[in-house]
Design an enzyme around this catalytic site. Structure first.
Site, PDB file in Angstrom:
ATOM      1  N   PRO A   1     -13.530 -24.042  29.459  1.00 56.84           N
ATOM      2  CA  PRO A   1     -12.622 -24.880  28.654  1.00 56.84           C
ATOM      3  C   PRO A   1     -13.271 -26.067  27.975  1.00 56.84           C
ATOM      4  O   PRO A   1     -12.674 -26.666  27.084  1.00 56.84           O
ATOM      5  CB  PRO A   1     -11.581 -25.345  29.690  1.00 56.84           C
ATOM      6  N   PHE A   2     -14.499 -26.451  28.379  1.00 55.16           N
ATOM      7  CA  PHE A   2     -15.142 -27.624  27.781  1.00 55.16           C
ATOM      8  C   PHE A   2     -16.507 -27.261  27.207  1.00 55.16           C
ATOM      9  O   PHE A   2     -17.485 -27.997  27.374  1.00 55.16           O
ATOM     10  CB  PHE A   2     -15.248 -28.750  28.813  1.00 55.16           C
ATOM     11  N   SER A   3     -16.555 -26.119  26.520  1.00 51.34           N
ATOM     12  CA  SER A   3     -17.779 -25.701  25.844  1.00 51.34           C
ATOM     13  C   SER A   3     -17.997 -26.545  24.590  1.00 51.34           C
ATOM     14  O   SER A   3     -17.073 -27.193  24.080  1.00 51.34           O
ATOM     15  CB  SER A   3     -17.690 -24.223  25.463  1.00 51.34           C
TER      16      SER A   3
ATOM     17  N   GLU B   1     -16.360 -28.606  33.055  1.00 53.19           N
ATOM     18  CA  GLU B   1     -15.957 -29.884  33.650  1.00 53.19           C
ATOM     19  C   GLU B   1     -15.595 -30.940  32.614  1.00 53.19           C
ATOM     20  O   GLU B   1     -16.394 -31.259  31.730  1.00 53.19           O
ATOM     21  CB  GLU B   1     -17.079 -30.425  34.552  1.00 53.19           C
TER      22      GLU B   1
ATOM     23  N   LYS C   1     -17.071 -30.570  42.478  1.00 54.27           N
ATOM     24  CA  LYS C   1     -18.028 -30.611  43.581  1.00 54.27           C
ATOM     25  C   LYS C   1     -17.660 -29.504  44.552  1.00 54.27           C
ATOM     26  O   LYS C   1     -16.575 -29.499  45.132  1.00 54.27           O
ATOM     27  CB  LYS C   1     -17.988 -31.963  44.307  1.00 54.27           C
TER      28      LYS C   1
END
Length: 448
Positions: free
Chosen positions: A233-235, A251, A267
């Site tokens: 989702p955070f490419s 992340e 984590k």
């Protein structure tokens, strides 16, 4: 915003799930950047943002006070705009770019031991007055132009976005990726961390190692193959004159919208299995593992402290603790920390007060960064930095650039890391660094 604030100009385009062809269509404008929600199954992966042809670029290694002044001045150059017809998209215009992990050297006092061999700026932002916004949930797409963009330029951007993109070149590795340190060197660093933990210097250190190869061809071709293999989702894909960033990050570092702040540290990691029963067992074991839960909780506490530097007292909450998120090659343990921004702070203050993300340093944060500088043989560059935007309306969203590759001077680099605590086992931690990057490196080899 009041009714006197001018409106964004919106032009709806046919929806395309894959943003790469439209990136190719505007690439010649220079400094293209794609914030790519490649994993549609993840609720966080709703929007993708594409920009190119910035009005100006801020490439700066100056002290933070000067950098912040430059960033704020750039945003004021455009000024805010409002959304028409109750349509509220995450971003329309503003600053898009990155802070390298090593920009942390401007924010904290660190020693200088690691080799600095990638000549890339530690901070690079472009000021963009338009953005292509794709809503993957509603399957709609808009060219959003700031009110300062005249009609002639709007029409030129529309024509370019709807044109056939030029043929993309191939990508080829000249040799297989290789680790730049052997296991014995990693083991030495691991032992030093255990000594520091026993001496009370730290509780946790995020230790990484670098892999590299040489390549020819087009980095965008490599990114296209990677996002198909490992959607997250955070490419992000970002080009500068010095190189390219290919980021497949799961992340979020930090988001701020309408005064509400959220950070989502990862984590805890387990590999995926092709056997459903074994895969479920691995996920269950991760969620129940006391070591991973303790490691996650340490970083939650660290980030609560980081947010406390910019948020209202008493506003910080932990709405999610030890949630499971699963990706093509790994399961992750994720938590969420939220807060309310103080009235005397803005998004730039928040970003600088919290950077770099605590999930990729360790605890306590500054001592962890000092130990990382001592034990990792090379600087991290863009790895473990952040890519994202600072919008004209004061909002922002940044990832953490893990699962990322950097192309520079005909070399391609990739890093893998993990958190080391008192009861960590050498073999398991070393294997985790290989697991995290294995899917990406396999995809590049197969793409050829």
């Amino acid at each position: 915003m009041t009714g006197d604030t001018p409106e964004y100009r919106l032009h709806e385009l046919p929806y395309q799930a894959n943003p790469i062809p439209r990136l190719e269509a505007v690439r010649a404008l220079g400094a293209p950047v794609l914030l790519d929600s490649a994993d549609r199954r993840n609720q966080l992966g709703r929007y993708s943002l594409l920009c190119a042809g910035p009005l100006l670029q801020i490439v700066d290694d100056q002290p933070p006070a000067q950098v912040q002044q430059h960033l704020r001045a750039a945003l004021q150059q455009l000024g805010p705009a409002r959304w028409p017809n109750d349509l509220h998209l995450p971003f329309g215009a503003g600053l898009v770019g990155y802070l390298a992990y090593d920009y942390g050297r401007q924010l904290e006092t660190l020693p200088s031991h690691a080799r600095h061999d990638l000549a890339l700026p530690d901070l690079n932002f472009g000021l963009y007055d338009w953005c292509l916004v794709s809503d993957h949930q509603r399957q709609r797409c808009w060219l959003v132009c700031h009110p300062q963009v005249d009609l002639v330029r709007q029409q030129a951007l529309l024509a370019r976005l709807q044109s056939s993109p030029p043929a993309r070149g191939p990508f080829k590795l000249k040799s297989p990726f290789s680790a730049e340190q052997d296991k014995a060197q990693y083991a030495h660093a691991f032992a030093r961390i255990q000594n520091y933990i026993q001496a009370g210097d730290c509780y946790q250190i995020n230790l990484a190692q670098r892999f590299s190869s040489r390549y020819t061809g087009d980095p965008l071709t490599a990114y296209s193959a990677l996002r198909e293999r490992s959607p997250t989702p955070f490419s992000a894909y970002l080009e500068t004159t010095e190189g390219a960033l290919l980021c497949l990050s799961p992340e979020r570092f930090i988001e701020m919208r309408d005064g509400r702040v959220e950070t989502r540290p990862i984590k805890g990691t387990r590999r995926r299995s092709g056997e459903p029963e074994e895969d479920r067992a691995l996920a269950d074991e991760l969620q129940q593992c006391e070591k991973d839960r303790a490691e996650n909780l340490m970083i939650v506490d660290l980030l609560r402290n980081d947010l406390g530097r910019s948020c209202e007292p008493g506003s910080i909450r932990v709405p999610e603790l030890f949630s499971l998120e699963s990706y093509p090659n790994v399961h992750h343990l994720v938590s969420s920390i939220t807060g309310r921004l103080r009235s005397d702070c803005d998004a730039i203050d928040l970003l600088m007060h919290a950077f770099p993300g605590g999930s990729i340093t360790g605890a306590p944060k500054i001592r962890a960064m000092q130990i990382i500088e001592e034990l990792e043989p090379v600087r991290r560059s863009l790895y473990c930095g952040s890519v994202g935007y600072l919008g004209c309306e004061g909002q922002m969203d940044f990832n953490i650039t893990i699962r990322s590759l950097v192309c520079h001077a005909s070399h391609i680099y990739c890093w893998g890391g993990g958190g080391i605590v008192a009861d960590s086992e050498l073999d398991a931690e070393y294997q985790e660094t290989l697991t995290k990057v294995g899917n990406l490196l396999d995809a590049l080899h197969q793409a050829q």
